[in-house]
Design a protein around this motif. Structure first.
Motif, PDB file in Angstrom:
ATOM      1  N   LEU A  32       0.862  -1.176   0.000  1.00  0.00           N
ATOM      2  CA  LEU A  32       0.000   0.000   0.000  1.00  0.00           C
ATOM      3  C   LEU A  32       0.899   1.225   0.000  1.00  0.00           C
ATOM      4  CD1 LEU A  32      -2.767  -0.988   2.595  1.00  0.00           C
ATOM      5  CD2 LEU A  32      -2.816  -1.215   0.106  1.00  0.00           C
ATOM      6  N   VAL A  33       0.750   2.078  -1.018  1.00  0.00           N
ATOM      7  CA  VAL A  33       1.601   3.256  -1.163  1.00  0.00           C
ATOM      8  C   VAL A  33       0.711   4.486  -1.301  1.00  0.00           C
ATOM      9  CG1 VAL A  33       3.489   1.953  -2.193  1.00  0.00           C
ATOM     10  CG2 VAL A  33       1.724   2.920  -3.664  1.00  0.00           C
ATOM     11  N   PRO A  34       1.222   5.683  -0.989  1.00  0.00           N
ATOM     12  CA  PRO A  34       0.406   6.895  -1.113  1.00  0.00           C
ATOM     13  C   PRO A  34       0.076   7.209  -2.570  1.00  0.00           C
ATOM     14  CG  PRO A  34       2.358   7.263   0.265  1.00  0.00           C
ATOM     15  CD  PRO A  34       2.550   5.948  -0.415  1.00  0.00           C
ATOM     16  N   ARG A  35      -1.123   7.715  -2.782  1.00  0.00           N
ATOM     17  CA  ARG A  35      -1.485   8.170  -4.129  1.00  0.00           C
ATOM     18  C   ARG A  35      -0.680   9.418  -4.487  1.00  0.00           C
ATOM     19  NH1 ARG A  35      -5.988   5.771  -6.302  1.00  0.00           N
ATOM     20  NH2 ARG A  35      -7.217   4.489  -4.867  1.00  0.00           N
ATOM     21  N   LEU A  36      -0.417  10.253  -3.513  1.00  0.00           N
ATOM     22  CA  LEU A  36       0.380  11.467  -3.694  1.00  0.00           C
ATOM     23  C   LEU A  36       1.450  11.514  -2.609  1.00  0.00           C
ATOM     24  CD1 LEU A  36      -2.441  14.093  -4.409  1.00  0.00           C
ATOM     25  CD2 LEU A  36      -0.945  13.002  -6.083  1.00  0.00           C
ATOM     26  N   GLY A  37       2.644  11.939  -2.989  1.00  0.00           N
ATOM     27  CA  GLY A  37       3.712  12.042  -2.011  1.00  0.00           C
ATOM     28  C   GLY A  37       4.325  10.695  -1.660  1.00  0.00           C
ATOM     29  N   ASP A  38       5.064  10.674  -0.576  1.00  0.00           N
ATOM     30  CA  ASP A  38       5.757   9.455  -0.147  1.00  0.00           C
ATOM     31  C   ASP A  38       5.612   9.222   1.349  1.00  0.00           C
ATOM     32  OD1 ASP A  38       7.242  11.545   0.764  1.00  0.00           O
ATOM     33  OD2 ASP A  38       9.144  10.923  -0.122  1.00  0.00           O
ATOM     34  N   SER A  39       4.506   9.708   1.929  1.00  0.00           N
ATOM     35  CA  SER A  39       4.326   9.595   3.373  1.00  0.00           C
ATOM     36  C   SER A  39       2.940   9.060   3.699  1.00  0.00           C
ATOM     37  CB  SER A  39       4.537  10.971   4.035  1.00  0.00           C
ATOM     38  OG  SER A  39       4.263  10.908   5.420  1.00  0.00           O
ATOM     39  N   ILE A  40       2.891   8.169   4.687  1.00  0.00           N
ATOM     40  CA  ILE A  40       1.626   7.610   5.175  1.00  0.00           C
ATOM     41  C   ILE A  40       1.523   7.926   6.662  1.00  0.00           C
ATOM     42  CG2 ILE A  40       0.279   5.509   5.535  1.00  0.00           C
ATOM     43  CD1 ILE A  40       1.741   4.239   3.198  1.00  0.00           C
ATOM     44  N   PRO A  41       0.492   8.633   7.103  1.00  0.00           N
ATOM     45  CA  PRO A  41       0.339   8.901   8.535  1.00  0.00           C
ATOM     46  C   PRO A  41       0.203   7.603   9.325  1.00  0.00           C
ATOM     47  CG  PRO A  41      -1.119  10.291   7.228  1.00  0.00           C
ATOM     48  CD  PRO A  41      -0.558   9.276   6.295  1.00  0.00           C
ATOM     49  N   GLN A  42       0.780   7.597  10.502  1.00  0.00           N
ATOM     50  CA  GLN A  42       0.727   6.386  11.312  1.00  0.00           C
ATOM     51  C   GLN A  42      -0.711   6.055  11.710  1.00  0.00           C
ATOM     52  OE1 GLN A  42       4.128   5.521  13.422  1.00  0.00           O
ATOM     53  NE2 GLN A  42       3.129   4.750  15.272  1.00  0.00           N
ATOM     54  N   GLU A  43      -1.567   7.071  11.808  1.00  0.00           N
ATOM     55  CA  GLU A  43      -2.973   6.825  12.144  1.00  0.00           C
ATOM     56  C   GLU A  43      -3.659   5.986  11.067  1.00  0.00           C
ATOM     57  OE1 GLU A  43      -1.492   9.711  12.151  1.00  0.00           O
ATOM     58  OE2 GLU A  43      -1.362  10.153  14.308  1.00  0.00           O
ATOM     59  N   THR A  44      -3.237   6.165   9.804  1.00  0.00           N
ATOM     60  CA  THR A  44      -3.811   5.363   8.721  1.00  0.00           C
ATOM     61  C   THR A  44      -3.462   3.892   8.896  1.00  0.00           C
ATOM     62  OG1 THR A  44      -3.633   7.243   7.207  1.00  0.00           O
ATOM     63  CG2 THR A  44      -3.900   5.063   6.226  1.00  0.00           C
ATOM     64  N   PHE A  45      -2.228   3.622   9.282  1.00  0.00           N
ATOM     65  CA  PHE A  45      -1.813   2.243   9.538  1.00  0.00           C
ATOM     66  C   PHE A  45      -2.632   1.633  10.673  1.00  0.00           C
ATOM     67  CE2 PHE A  45       0.973  -0.167  12.522  1.00  0.00           C
ATOM     68  CZ  PHE A  45       0.965  -1.371  11.843  1.00  0.00           C
TER      69      PHE A  45
END
Length: 354
Positions: free
Chosen positions: A63-76
């Motif tokens: 699972l990768v971001p649609r935009l950028g290169d960061s995923i918030p930990q809350e999403t995980f």
């Protein structure tokens, strides 16, 4: 009688040292260039395999971001609570080294590839620990305990995701690895995490495939260089046999069987070929050791591939160079042996035609 034949055959090289030098130099150059190229290719492929084993790239969906290169930990956290079996990964650069943080509990690869004793008793709450090979460890100046483990791919340091977050001052993630076994039913990704997209493992860039054309060109260069060196060997063998016709006539007139004479000539030429091949392998090793840092920098700049800057003596490249040298010599020798075997004794002094 066999000893007399050997002395007579070897006396030719004493009278013609330039021919002997050309024969050994041609084989050494051919084998050296081929072995050097194969040594570089072998080291690069070993680094790719180590990286794949270390990170599991290309083996699992992500699972990768649609935009950028960061995923918030809350999403995980939301995905885990919703039943998605995913494992967090944080990929950062520290001191020019790629530092990858994973969760050893949920990751499908974990720290299983590590052999350091500390890996089995790893505790995420302890001071930051990073696992890296000795070459990579020297480049890391981060405030962390560096544990040497040669199984880690070059240019990569591995650690617990929490430790890497503390070292990098980040609280987000780079991607989420989707575990192979998932619940039968789970909420749709667009509902839980619409900012993420599923990237199948087949779409993850395989560094080995990306660099295939580069290594193919190197192999073609090595093969071309080997052919040029073998041409020198072929010419030297031809000249030596033309000058030996009188000697061969004399030896056969003394009653030495043709089979014995041919066997001695083949053994003599192959022993010299083995000496030239060994010299060539040593030259190839030195050449590869000098060029490997530049090749590694080129691969890193063009493809982002991390290749070890040190060269290992792997049997696949030096053995291939040795066997190729012996086979090339045998091919160059076969025509001359055929001429001797089918030439009547009374024509031994006559030069060969055609």
């Amino acid at each position: 009688m066999i000893r007399t034949c050997l002395v007579a055959l070897l006396s030719h090289w004493r009278r013609n040292p330039i021919q002997l030098f050309a024969y050994l130099a041609g084989l050494a150059i051919a084998t050296g260039l081929w072995s050097g190229v194969q040594a570089i290719n072998s080291e690069a492929r070993a680094s790719y395999d180590a990286a794949a084993a270390t990170l599991g790239e290309g083996q699992y969906d992500q699972l990768v971001p649609r935009l950028g290169d960061s995923i918030p930990q809350e999403t995980f956290i939301s995905l885990r609570r919703a039943g998605w079996l995913v494992s967090p990964v944080l990929d950062v650069q520290l001191d020019g080294v790629r530092v990858v943080g994973i969760d050893p509990v949920t990751s499908p690869t974990g720290f299983g590839m590590l052999t350091a004793p500390e890996a089995s008793a790893f505790a995420p709450g302890e001071d930051p620990r990073l696992f890296a090979n000795s070459e990579t460890a020297r480049a890391i100046s981060a405030d962390a305990t560096i544990i040497i483990d040669e199984n880690v791919a070059p240019g990569i340091a591995l650690g617990d995701v929490g430790a890497v977050q503390r070292l990098s001052g980040r609280d987000d993630l780079s991607r989420l690895v989707v575990l192979p076994e998932q619940p039968i039913t789970q909420p749709d990704l667009s509902v839980i995490a619409p900012a993420l997209r599923l990237q199948p493992s087949q779409q993850v860039a395989d560094v080995a495939q990306l660099t295939d054309s580069f290594h193919l060109n190197l192999t073609a260069f090595g093969l071309l260089s080997f052919a040029v060196g073998l041409f020198i060997v072929h010419s030297t063998i031809g000249l030596a046999f033309e000058q030996r016709r009188g000697m061969i006539r004399t030896i056969r007139s003394l009653g030495v069987p043709l089979r014995t004479l041919v066997t001695l000539i083949v053994v003599e030429m192959l022993v010299l070929a083995a000496i030239g091949a060994v010299i060539g392998i040593l030259l190839g090793y030195l050449m590869a050791a000098l060029l490997l840092p530049d090749v590694a920098a080129t691969l890193r700049g063009l493809y982002g591939a991390q290749v070890s800057g040190t060269l290992a003596l792997r049997p696949e490249w030096w053995l291939s160079g040795f066997l190729l040298a012996m086979m090339g010599t045998a091919a160059a020798l076969a025509g001359r042996i055929w001429q001797i075997a089918h030439m009547p004794l009374w024509q031994a002094r006559a030069p060969a035609h055609g």
